[in-house]
Scaffold this active site. Structure first.
Site, PDB file in Angstrom:
ATOM      1  N   ASN A   1     -67.942  -2.354  42.166  1.00 52.63           N
ATOM      2  CA  ASN A   1     -66.997  -1.251  42.364  1.00 52.63           C
ATOM      3  C   ASN A   1     -67.662  -0.157  43.194  1.00 52.63           C
ATOM      4  O   ASN A   1     -68.819  -0.277  43.581  1.00 52.63           O
ATOM      5  CB  ASN A   1     -66.491  -0.722  41.015  1.00 52.63           C
TER       6      ASN A   1
ATOM      7  N   ASP B   1     -65.775  -4.609  33.740  1.00 50.09           N
ATOM      8  CA  ASP B   1     -65.208  -5.068  32.474  1.00 50.09           C
ATOM      9  C   ASP B   1     -65.293  -6.585  32.345  1.00 50.09           C
ATOM     10  O   ASP B   1     -65.300  -7.116  31.242  1.00 50.09           O
ATOM     11  CB  ASP B   1     -63.743  -4.618  32.373  1.00 50.09           C
TER      12      ASP B   1
ATOM     13  N   LYS C   1     -74.538 -20.964  47.566  1.00 50.26           N
ATOM     14  CA  LYS C   1     -73.501 -20.174  48.238  1.00 50.26           C
ATOM     15  C   LYS C   1     -72.198 -20.978  48.306  1.00 50.26           C
ATOM     16  O   LYS C   1     -72.223 -22.156  48.727  1.00 50.26           O
ATOM     17  CB  LYS C   1     -73.989 -19.821  49.645  1.00 50.26           C
TER      18      LYS C   1
ATOM     19  N   PRO D   1     -69.574  -7.223  27.516  1.00 49.06           N
ATOM     20  CA  PRO D   1     -69.661  -6.383  26.311  1.00 49.06           C
ATOM     21  C   PRO D   1     -69.426  -4.926  26.686  1.00 49.06           C
ATOM     22  O   PRO D   1     -69.735  -4.513  27.804  1.00 49.06           O
ATOM     23  CB  PRO D   1     -71.106  -6.590  25.841  1.00 49.06           C
ATOM     24  N   ASP D   2     -68.860  -4.157  25.757  1.00 52.40           N
ATOM     25  CA  ASP D   2     -68.675  -2.723  25.998  1.00 52.40           C
ATOM     26  C   ASP D   2     -69.912  -2.002  25.449  1.00 52.40           C
ATOM     27  O   ASP D   2     -70.071  -1.847  24.238  1.00 52.40           O
ATOM     28  CB  ASP D   2     -67.399  -2.230  25.309  1.00 52.40           C
TER      29      ASP D   2
ATOM     30  N   PHE E   1     -67.584   8.411  29.718  1.00 48.32           N
ATOM     31  CA  PHE E   1     -66.858   8.899  30.886  1.00 48.32           C
ATOM     32  C   PHE E   1     -65.606   8.038  31.028  1.00 48.32           C
ATOM     33  O   PHE E   1     -65.570   6.910  30.557  1.00 48.32           O
ATOM     34  CB  PHE E   1     -67.710   8.772  32.159  1.00 48.32           C
TER      35      PHE E   1
ATOM     36  N   LYS F   1     -59.632   6.404  24.650  1.00 47.26           N
ATOM     37  CA  LYS F   1     -60.988   5.831  24.677  1.00 47.26           C
ATOM     38  C   LYS F   1     -61.907   6.563  23.692  1.00 47.26           C
ATOM     39  O   LYS F   1     -62.777   5.953  23.065  1.00 47.26           O
ATOM     40  CB  LYS F   1     -61.568   5.908  26.098  1.00 47.26           C
TER      41      LYS F   1
ATOM     42  N   LYS G   1     -63.401   4.064  20.945  1.00 41.77           N
ATOM     43  CA  LYS G   1     -64.843   3.769  21.009  1.00 41.77           C
ATOM     44  C   LYS G   1     -65.651   4.646  20.059  1.00 41.77           C
ATOM     45  O   LYS G   1     -66.865   4.591  20.033  1.00 41.77           O
ATOM     46  CB  LYS G   1     -65.342   3.928  22.453  1.00 41.77           C
TER      47      LYS G   1
HETATM   48  O1  PMT Z   1     -71.090   6.993  40.554  1.00 42.01           O
HETATM   49  P1  PMT Z   1     -70.223   8.017  41.265  1.00 42.01           P
HETATM   50  O2  PMT Z   1     -69.817   7.574  42.653  1.00 42.01           O
HETATM   51  O3  PMT Z   1     -70.838   9.371  41.242  1.00 42.01           O
HETATM   52  O4  PMT Z   1     -68.833   8.114  40.445  1.00 42.01           O
HETATM   53  C1  PMT Z   1     -68.844   8.600  39.140  1.00 42.01           C
HETATM   54  C2  PMT Z   1     -67.848   7.861  38.235  1.00 42.01           C
HETATM   55  C3  PMT Z   1     -66.433   8.088  38.766  1.00 42.01           C
HETATM   56  C4  PMT Z   1     -68.161   6.346  38.216  1.00 42.01           C
HETATM   57  C5  PMT Z   1     -68.051   8.456  36.803  1.00 42.01           C
HETATM   58  O5  PMT Z   1     -67.758   9.832  36.850  1.00 42.01           O
HETATM   59  C6  PMT Z   1     -67.134   7.785  35.796  1.00 42.01           C
HETATM   60  O6  PMT Z   1     -65.997   8.161  35.583  1.00 42.01           O
HETATM   61  N1  PMT Z   1     -67.661   6.740  35.090  1.00 42.01           N
HETATM   62  C7  PMT Z   1     -66.870   5.913  34.162  1.00 42.01           C
HETATM   63  C8  PMT Z   1     -66.075   4.918  34.950  1.00 42.01           C
HETATM   64  C9  PMT Z   1     -65.011   4.174  34.173  1.00 42.01           C
HETATM   65  O7  PMT Z   1     -63.996   3.878  34.688  1.00 42.01           O
HETATM   66  O8  PMT Z   1     -65.274   3.927  32.956  1.00 42.01           O
HETATM   67  P2  PMT Z   1     -64.303   3.006  32.012  1.00 42.01           P
HETATM   68  O9  PMT Z   1     -63.032   3.684  31.749  1.00 42.01           O
HETATM   69  O10 PMT Z   1     -64.314   1.618  32.533  1.00 42.01           O
HETATM   70  O11 PMT Z   1     -65.192   3.025  30.739  1.00 42.01           O
HETATM   71  C10 PMT Z   1     -65.183   4.094  29.810  1.00 42.01           C
HETATM   72  C11 PMT Z   1     -66.591   4.318  29.297  1.00 42.01           C
HETATM   73  O12 PMT Z   1     -67.098   3.108  28.716  1.00 42.01           O
HETATM   74  C12 PMT Z   1     -67.604   4.714  30.355  1.00 42.01           C
HETATM   75  O13 PMT Z   1     -68.462   5.647  29.756  1.00 42.01           O
HETATM   76  C13 PMT Z   1     -68.351   3.429  30.667  1.00 42.01           C
HETATM   77  O14 PMT Z   1     -69.709   3.665  31.060  1.00 42.01           O
HETATM   78  C14 PMT Z   1     -68.299   2.715  29.328  1.00 42.01           C
HETATM   79  N2  PMT Z   1     -68.277   1.236  29.435  1.00 42.01           N
HETATM   80  C15 PMT Z   1     -67.202   0.614  29.989  1.00 42.01           C
HETATM   81  C16 PMT Z   1     -67.168  -0.756  30.059  1.00 42.01           C
HETATM   82  C17 PMT Z   1     -68.255  -1.496  29.541  1.00 42.01           C
HETATM   83  N3  PMT Z   1     -68.257  -2.826  29.587  1.00 42.01           N
HETATM   84  N4  PMT Z   1     -69.309  -0.871  28.995  1.00 42.01           N
HETATM   85  C18 PMT Z   1     -69.330   0.495  28.950  1.00 42.01           C
HETATM   86  O15 PMT Z   1     -70.310   1.073  28.454  1.00 42.01           O
END
Ligand code: PMT
Length: 401
Positions: free
Chosen positions: A207, A276, A286, A302-303, A321, A335, A339
């Site tokens: 991403n 995810d 390849k 895994p989360d 985040f 979330k 979580k």
């Molecule tokens: O890196 P930059 O270009 O500076 O951009 C910053 C950002 C936009 C990436 C950052 O500010 C941000 O928002 N990060 C979270 C991105 C996101 O979409 O998270 P999520 O909604 O998929 O997940 C929610 C939370 O669970 C996050 O804290 C993530 O780290 C955590 N997570 C999610 C999936 C997973 N498998 N494991 C996790 O720990």
């Protein structure tokens, strides 16, 4: 709040090539909330103009001990009393010798004798000079009197040589001054950047996360005095000063790096945009192009954040985040609950904010709390978030989950 918020910092600039970094140092000290006054030696003027430092500090730069105009306003004794911290950067071998000898024939030397503030020196000189016995002895003498010596660092020098003698970077000096910050003695684990989930040896699912937000947060935590383990996905960023970095590529590797370091941590902040899903199987060779359509089976990753929050000995503060394109508050609060987080920092993506942008804006939610952090550079935003985190961690009644 930064540990330097409201602090009065007097920056002494002496005559070395590293004086060109002084304006950046002053700017960063002001960004951290300090009031800054600058004193230059006569030698410093050969490298940088007082006008530059006046512009960045917002105050007239003081150069002369016998300055009738200044004595009517802020005289040298008053200036010595005004400062909470005095940082001489760069400190040349000559300046160090003068301070060690207690010479008072210029403004900076006099201030150092007349002050009760903490004094820091950031030496900058050629590596052979730094190793010279007289410089070593002078530094040892100053340290025995309570002066703190910061650095020098090593690397390529202005004289073309390699070795120890470079002045520490302005951000490292600011972090050192902030050392006794509100998070001193606390340890944080932070994730940043994207993850890359391999399809074959040359392709991956990923991403647009650049890692900037997570790196800024790690830097701000370190600036506030915390010990920081930064688990970083594949990004092109340099490691913030005072931060331990662990590079990973995939979500599984990120989870392993986090779980290996989370025991005993006071806080966890998940800034990474973790994939995810990952391909169920990465091809060993390849994948060849063909005319046929292709389906890739994906399996959930895994989360990491949810796993950390579910640990029996979870860190005192678990912060997530959320990057959202719509319905920011509901999605973020969902979330937060699902979580079992203490805080969630939600950012809207698009319009030059969020992913791979210099700026961001955050809506931060706790179970019963809400903060709006307006658009600004990620470095400044991270400091504001760290102020909220510090409050949450230090306050016994931390944001309830
Ligand atoms: O890196 P930059 O270009 O500076 O951009 C910053 C950002 C936009 C990436 C950052 O500010 C941000 O928002 N990060 C979270 C991105 C996101 O979409 O998270 P999520 O909604 O998929 O997940 C929610 C939370 O669970 C996050 O804290 C993530 O780290 C955590 N997570 C999610 C999936 C997973 N498998 N494991 C996790 O720990």
């Amino acid at each position: 709040m930064s540990a330097l918020e409201g602090k009065k910092v007097l920056v002494g600039v002496t005559g070395g090539i590293a004086a060109y970094k002084a304006p950046e140092l002053v700017r960063r000290l002001r960004d951290a909330g300090s009031q800054v006054r600058v004193v230059m030696t006569a030698g410093a003027e050969a490298f940088i103009t007082p006008l530059t430092l006046q512009a960045v500090s917002g105050h007239r730069v003081r150069q002369h001990l016998l300055d009738p105009e200044a004595e009517a306003g802020m005289g040298h004794i008053e200036l010595a009393r005004w400062a909470d911290e005095i940082l001489v950067a760069p400190a040349t071998a000559h300046a160090i010798a003068r301070f060690a000898a207690g010479l008072a024939d210029d403004l900076l030397g006099t201030l150092l004798l007349a002050t009760e503030a903490r004094v820091w020196l950031a030496p900058a000189m050629n590596r052979v000079m730094w190793a010279a016995p007289s410089v070593r002895d002078n530094c040892a003498l100053l340290e025995s009197r309570g002066v703190r010596i910061l650095g020098p660092g090593s690397g390529s020098q202005a004289c073309g040589e390699q070795g120890q003698g470079r002045m520490l970077e302005p951000e490292e000096l600011v972090a050192a001054l902030a050392g006794g910050g509100p998070l001193a003695g606390r340890r944080f684990v932070v994730t940043a950047g994207p993850t890359h989930e391999p399809l074959d040896p040359v392709r991956f699912i990923g991403n647009r996360s650049s890692g900037r937000m997570g790196f800024a947060l790690a830097a701000a935590l370190a600036e506030a005095g915390a010990e920081v383990d930064l688990v970083a996905g594949p990004v092109h960023l340099s490691t913030p000063p005072g931060v331990r970095r662990h590079d990973v590529q995939t979500a599984l590797a990120m989870r392993e790096a986090v779980m290996g370091r989370i025991g005993g941590a006071d806080g966890f902040v998940g800034v990474a945009a973790v994939a995810d899903y990952r391909p169920a199987k990465a091809a060993g060779d390849k994948i060849k192009k063909s005319e046929a359509s292709m389906a890739v089976e994906l399996v959930p990753n895994p989360d990491i954040l949810a796993e950390v929050a579910a640990l029996d000995d979870r860190p005192g503060l678990v912060v997530g985040f959320a990057a959202e394109t719509r319905d920011l508050e509901n999605a973020a609060r969902g979330k937060l609950r699902a979580k079992k987080l203490d805080l969630i920092a939600a950012n809207r993506v698009g319009d030059g904010l969020g992913f791979d942008a210099e700026d961001n804006a955050l809506e931060v939610f706790g179970a019963d709390a809400h903060w709006t952090l307006s658009p600004k550079p990620k470095t400044a935003l991270a400091r504001e978030l760290v102020a909220i985190i510090s409050e949450g961690l230090l306050d016994e009644g931390k944001p309830s989950r």
